[in-house]
Design a protein around this motif. Structure first.
Motif, PDB file in Angstrom:
ATOM      1  N   VAL A  22       4.660  -9.480   0.670  1.00 31.44           N
ATOM      2  CA  VAL A  22       3.784  -8.883   1.672  1.00 31.44           C
ATOM      3  C   VAL A  22       4.505  -7.716   2.332  1.00 31.44           C
ATOM      4  CG1 VAL A  22       2.490  -9.254   3.796  1.00 31.44           C
ATOM      5  CG2 VAL A  22       2.618 -11.077   2.097  1.00 31.44           C
ATOM      6  N   GLU A  23       3.847  -6.567   2.355  1.00 33.94           N
ATOM      7  CA  GLU A  23       4.381  -5.383   3.022  1.00 33.94           C
ATOM      8  C   GLU A  23       3.434  -5.001   4.155  1.00 33.94           C
ATOM      9  OE1 GLU A  23       6.542  -3.446  -0.943  1.00 33.94           O
ATOM     10  OE2 GLU A  23       4.843  -2.402   0.009  1.00 33.94           O
ATOM     11  N   ILE A  24       3.990  -4.796   5.340  1.00 33.33           N
ATOM     12  CA  ILE A  24       3.205  -4.472   6.525  1.00 33.33           C
ATOM     13  C   ILE A  24       3.640  -3.111   7.055  1.00 33.33           C
ATOM     14  CG2 ILE A  24       2.620  -5.177   8.883  1.00 33.33           C
ATOM     15  CD1 ILE A  24       3.129  -8.048   8.046  1.00 33.33           C
ATOM     16  N   GLY A  25       2.683  -2.321   7.487  1.00 30.50           N
ATOM     17  CA  GLY A  25       3.023  -0.996   7.989  1.00 30.50           C
ATOM     18  C   GLY A  25       1.983  -0.467   8.958  1.00 30.50           C
ATOM     19  N   LEU A  26       2.171   0.775   9.328  1.00 32.28           N
ATOM     20  CA  LEU A  26       1.272   1.480  10.237  1.00 32.28           C
ATOM     21  C   LEU A  26       0.825   2.779   9.588  1.00 32.28           C
ATOM     22  CD1 LEU A  26       3.362   1.102  13.521  1.00 32.28           C
ATOM     23  CD2 LEU A  26       1.375  -0.259  12.866  1.00 32.28           C
ATOM     24  N   LYS A  27      -0.377   3.229   9.928  1.00 35.03           N
ATOM     25  CA  LYS A  27      -0.854   4.507   9.391  1.00 35.03           C
ATOM     26  C   LYS A  27      -1.657   5.260  10.432  1.00 35.03           C
ATOM     27  CE  LYS A  27      -5.345   3.392   7.315  1.00 35.03           C
ATOM     28  NZ  LYS A  27      -6.166   3.534   6.088  1.00 35.03           N
ATOM     29  N   VAL A  28      -1.725   6.566  10.250  1.00 33.37           N
ATOM     30  CA  VAL A  28      -2.589   7.429  11.035  1.00 33.37           C
ATOM     31  C   VAL A  28      -3.439   8.218  10.050  1.00 33.37           C
ATOM     32  CG1 VAL A  28      -0.857   9.266  11.153  1.00 33.37           C
ATOM     33  CG2 VAL A  28      -2.681   9.178  12.861  1.00 33.37           C
ATOM     34  N   SER A  29      -4.733   8.415  10.396  1.00 33.73           N
ATOM     35  CA  SER A  29      -5.663   9.007   9.437  1.00 33.73           C
ATOM     36  C   SER A  29      -6.547  10.066  10.089  1.00 33.73           C
ATOM     37  CB  SER A  29      -6.548   7.924   8.808  1.00 33.73           C
ATOM     38  OG  SER A  29      -5.787   6.984   8.093  1.00 33.73           O
ATOM     39  N   GLY A 171     -12.732   4.506  -1.739  1.00 38.09           N
ATOM     40  CA  GLY A 171     -11.920   4.885  -2.888  1.00 38.09           C
ATOM     41  C   GLY A 171     -10.897   5.921  -2.479  1.00 38.09           C
ATOM     42  N   GLY A 172      -9.708   5.849  -3.060  1.00 39.45           N
ATOM     43  CA  GLY A 172      -8.682   6.806  -2.684  1.00 39.45           C
ATOM     44  C   GLY A 172      -7.501   6.776  -3.630  1.00 39.45           C
ATOM     45  N   PHE A 173      -6.593   7.708  -3.406  1.00 34.71           N
ATOM     46  CA  PHE A 173      -5.369   7.772  -4.194  1.00 34.71           C
ATOM     47  C   PHE A 173      -4.288   8.401  -3.331  1.00 34.71           C
ATOM     48  CE2 PHE A 173      -7.474  11.799  -4.769  1.00 34.71           C
ATOM     49  CZ  PHE A 173      -6.449  12.735  -4.746  1.00 34.71           C
ATOM     50  N   GLY A 174      -3.035   8.208  -3.747  1.00 35.23           N
ATOM     51  CA  GLY A 174      -1.947   8.792  -2.979  1.00 35.23           C
ATOM     52  C   GLY A 174      -0.610   8.552  -3.641  1.00 35.23           C
ATOM     53  N   VAL A 175       0.432   8.797  -2.877  1.00 34.67           N
ATOM     54  CA  VAL A 175       1.794   8.657  -3.382  1.00 34.67           C
ATOM     55  C   VAL A 175       2.588   7.825  -2.385  1.00 34.67           C
ATOM     56  CG1 VAL A 175       2.551  10.818  -2.301  1.00 34.67           C
ATOM     57  CG2 VAL A 175       3.813   9.907  -4.258  1.00 34.67           C
ATOM     58  N   GLY A 180      14.021   3.472   1.857  1.00 31.09           N
ATOM     59  CA  GLY A 180      15.182   2.590   2.005  1.00 31.09           C
ATOM     60  C   GLY A 180      14.872   1.268   1.340  1.00 31.09           C
ATOM     61  N   GLN A 181      15.700   0.285   1.609  1.00 28.49           N
ATOM     62  CA  GLN A 181      15.506  -1.002   0.947  1.00 28.49           C
ATOM     63  C   GLN A 181      14.146  -1.611   1.268  1.00 28.49           C
ATOM     64  OE1 GLN A 181      18.595  -3.826   1.755  1.00 28.49           O
ATOM     65  NE2 GLN A 181      17.672  -5.454   0.522  1.00 28.49           N
ATOM     66  N   ASN A 182      13.723  -1.521   2.526  1.00 22.63           N
ATOM     67  CA  ASN A 182      12.457  -2.125   2.929  1.00 22.63           C
ATOM     68  C   ASN A 182      11.479  -1.122   3.552  1.00 22.63           C
ATOM     69  OD1 ASN A 182      13.224  -4.845   2.251  1.00 22.63           O
ATOM     70  ND2 ASN A 182      14.540  -4.825   4.066  1.00 22.63           N
ATOM     71  N   THR A 183      11.769   0.154   3.443  1.00 19.67           N
ATOM     72  CA  THR A 183      10.937   1.175   4.088  1.00 19.67           C
ATOM     73  C   THR A 183      10.299   2.085   3.042  1.00 19.67           C
ATOM     74  OG1 THR A 183      12.406   1.179   6.003  1.00 19.67           O
ATOM     75  CG2 THR A 183      10.899   3.024   5.789  1.00 19.67           C
ATOM     76  N   LYS A 184       8.978   2.293   3.187  1.00 17.24           N
ATOM     77  CA  LYS A 184       8.245   3.163   2.271  1.00 17.24           C
ATOM     78  C   LYS A 184       7.373   4.116   3.081  1.00 17.24           C
ATOM     79  CE  LYS A 184       7.963  -0.251  -1.478  1.00 17.24           C
ATOM     80  NZ  LYS A 184       7.068  -1.043  -2.342  1.00 17.24           N
ATOM     81  N   LEU A 185       7.296   5.353   2.626  1.00 15.50           N
ATOM     82  CA  LEU A 185       6.389   6.341   3.195  1.00 15.50           C
ATOM     83  C   LEU A 185       5.215   6.528   2.254  1.00 15.50           C
ATOM     84  CD1 LEU A 185       8.911   9.084   4.406  1.00 15.50           C
ATOM     85  CD2 LEU A 185       7.922   7.214   5.743  1.00 15.50           C
ATOM     86  N   LEU A 186       4.029   6.770   2.797  1.00 11.69           N
ATOM     87  CA  LEU A 186       2.866   6.989   1.938  1.00 11.69           C
ATOM     88  C   LEU A 186       2.010   8.119   2.480  1.00 11.69           C
ATOM     89  CD1 LEU A 186      -0.068   5.684   3.190  1.00 11.69           C
ATOM     90  CD2 LEU A 186       1.306   3.620   2.974  1.00 11.69           C
ATOM     91  N   ALA A 187       1.349   8.797   1.562  1.00 19.60           N
ATOM     92  CA  ALA A 187       0.394   9.850   1.906  1.00 19.60           C
ATOM     93  C   ALA A 187      -0.712   9.833   0.869  1.00 19.60           C
ATOM     94  CB  ALA A 187       1.066  11.220   1.939  1.00 19.60           C
ATOM     95  N   GLY A 188      -1.964   9.876   1.315  1.00 17.50           N
ATOM     96  CA  GLY A 188      -3.071   9.811   0.369  1.00 17.50           C
ATOM     97  C   GLY A 188      -4.356  10.363   0.947  1.00 17.50           C
ATOM     98  N   LEU A 220      -7.332  11.668   5.533  1.00 15.73           N
ATOM     99  CA  LEU A 220      -5.950  11.873   5.079  1.00 15.73           C
ATOM    100  C   LEU A 220      -5.140  10.710   5.630  1.00 15.73           C
ATOM    101  CD1 LEU A 220      -3.634  13.599   3.865  1.00 15.73           C
ATOM    102  CD2 LEU A 220      -3.508  14.767   6.069  1.00 15.73           C
ATOM    103  N   ASP A 221      -4.583   9.880   4.752  1.00 10.13           N
ATOM    104  CA  ASP A 221      -3.881   8.667   5.172  1.00 10.13           C
ATOM    105  C   ASP A 221      -2.372   8.892   5.125  1.00 10.13           C
ATOM    106  OD1 ASP A 221      -6.339   7.167   5.378  1.00 10.13           O
ATOM    107  OD2 ASP A 221      -6.363   7.098   3.187  1.00 10.13           O
ATOM    108  N   LEU A 222      -1.724   8.807   6.281  1.00 11.89           N
ATOM    109  CA  LEU A 222      -0.273   8.982   6.389  1.00 11.89           C
ATOM    110  C   LEU A 222       0.313   7.721   7.015  1.00 11.89           C
ATOM    111  CD1 LEU A 222      -0.336  12.577   7.928  1.00 11.89           C
ATOM    112  CD2 LEU A 222      -0.040  11.992   5.509  1.00 11.89           C
ATOM    113  N   GLY A 223       1.287   7.104   6.331  1.00  8.03           N
ATOM    114  CA  GLY A 223       1.777   5.846   6.861  1.00  8.03           C
ATOM    115  C   GLY A 223       3.206   5.533   6.509  1.00  8.03           C
TER     116      GLY A 223
END
Length: 226
Positions: A22-29, A171-175, A180-188, A220-223
């Motif tokens: 389970v991965e938990i995070g925050l996003k702004v859109s 529907g969406g897509f992103g990268v 880091g070991q437990n940190t991921k950035l996303l944009a879509g 635009l999803d940034l998280g």
């Protein structure tokens, strides 16, 4: 035989629990929204302008495979837009009227995310498909919480002009980039297509027949996930 079968089932459950993550995070859109309209030509409902808004919330990705996740969470977002319609009861020969509608929704996504293998170092593409369950919690018309209809003189709460429940296809897509070991950035980018006719005013209060208003949103999803 029974002991062997029991051992196999327990082993399978243990492996499944170990592989689940389970991965938990925050996003702004930031988003651009509008209202899709439909009505008889008598009323001529049209979408006039889009609305720029911003939303955000919590991301919860539950992985049931290396590259597959059930994605949900809780989001707060703004929707709406400017519509126009012909009011036959305003003026001697009727008049075209504009309404700027601003709505605020709480949303629960119900989606699946599909990830590619690394396309570059620590970088994956993802595709998201599914829907969301939405509830309107606030509204404004022409910037005010209350609206007085010039044709009837009646004052109503803006939030009462729409029904509370809505649902949307998403529907969406992103990268996604492993920072880091437990940190991921996303944009879509994502598209949210409302399914319900949310009008709760023109049909009930004005007796306009077969009027439909439906939400649409490009976001635009940034998280960041932890």
């Amino acid at each position: 035989m029974k002991n062997a079968l029991l051992t196999l089932l327990v082993s399978g459950a243990t492996i499944g629990a170990a592989s689940a993550q389970v991965e938990i995070g925050l996003k702004v859109s930031p988003s651009i929204t509008h209202l899709r309209t439909d009505s008889p030509s008598t009323y001529g409902f049209e979408n006039q302008k889009s609305k720029v808004g911003i939303g955000g919330g919590i991301i919860v990705d539950y992985f049931f495979g290396q590259n597959y996740a059930f994605s949900t969470g809780l989001e707060l977002t703004g929707k709406g837009g400017t519509i126009s319609y012909f009011d036959p009861n305003r003026g001697a020969n009727g008049q075209r009227v504009e309404q700027k509608i601003g709505l605020q929704y709480l949303q629960i996504p119900v989606t699946v995310k599909l990830f590619t293998n690394d396309i570059a170092t620590d970088t994956k593409l993802y595709f998201q498909l599914g829907g969301s369950l939405n509830a309107a919690i606030a509204g404004r018309i022409n910037g005010d919480k209350r609206y007085t209809d010039a044709s009837t003189g009646q004052e109503t709460k803006a939030a009462k002009h729409v029904i509370i429940p809505d649902a949307a296809l998403r529907g969406g897509f992103g990268v996604e980039y492993q920072l880091g070991q437990n940190t991921k950035l996303l944009a879509g980018l994502s598209y949210h297509r409302g399914l319900f006719n949310i009008d709760n005013y023109f049909g009930d209060e004005r007796n306009f027949k077969e009027v439909e208003l439906k939400n649409s949103e490009f976001a635009l999803d940034l998280g960041i996930k932890f």
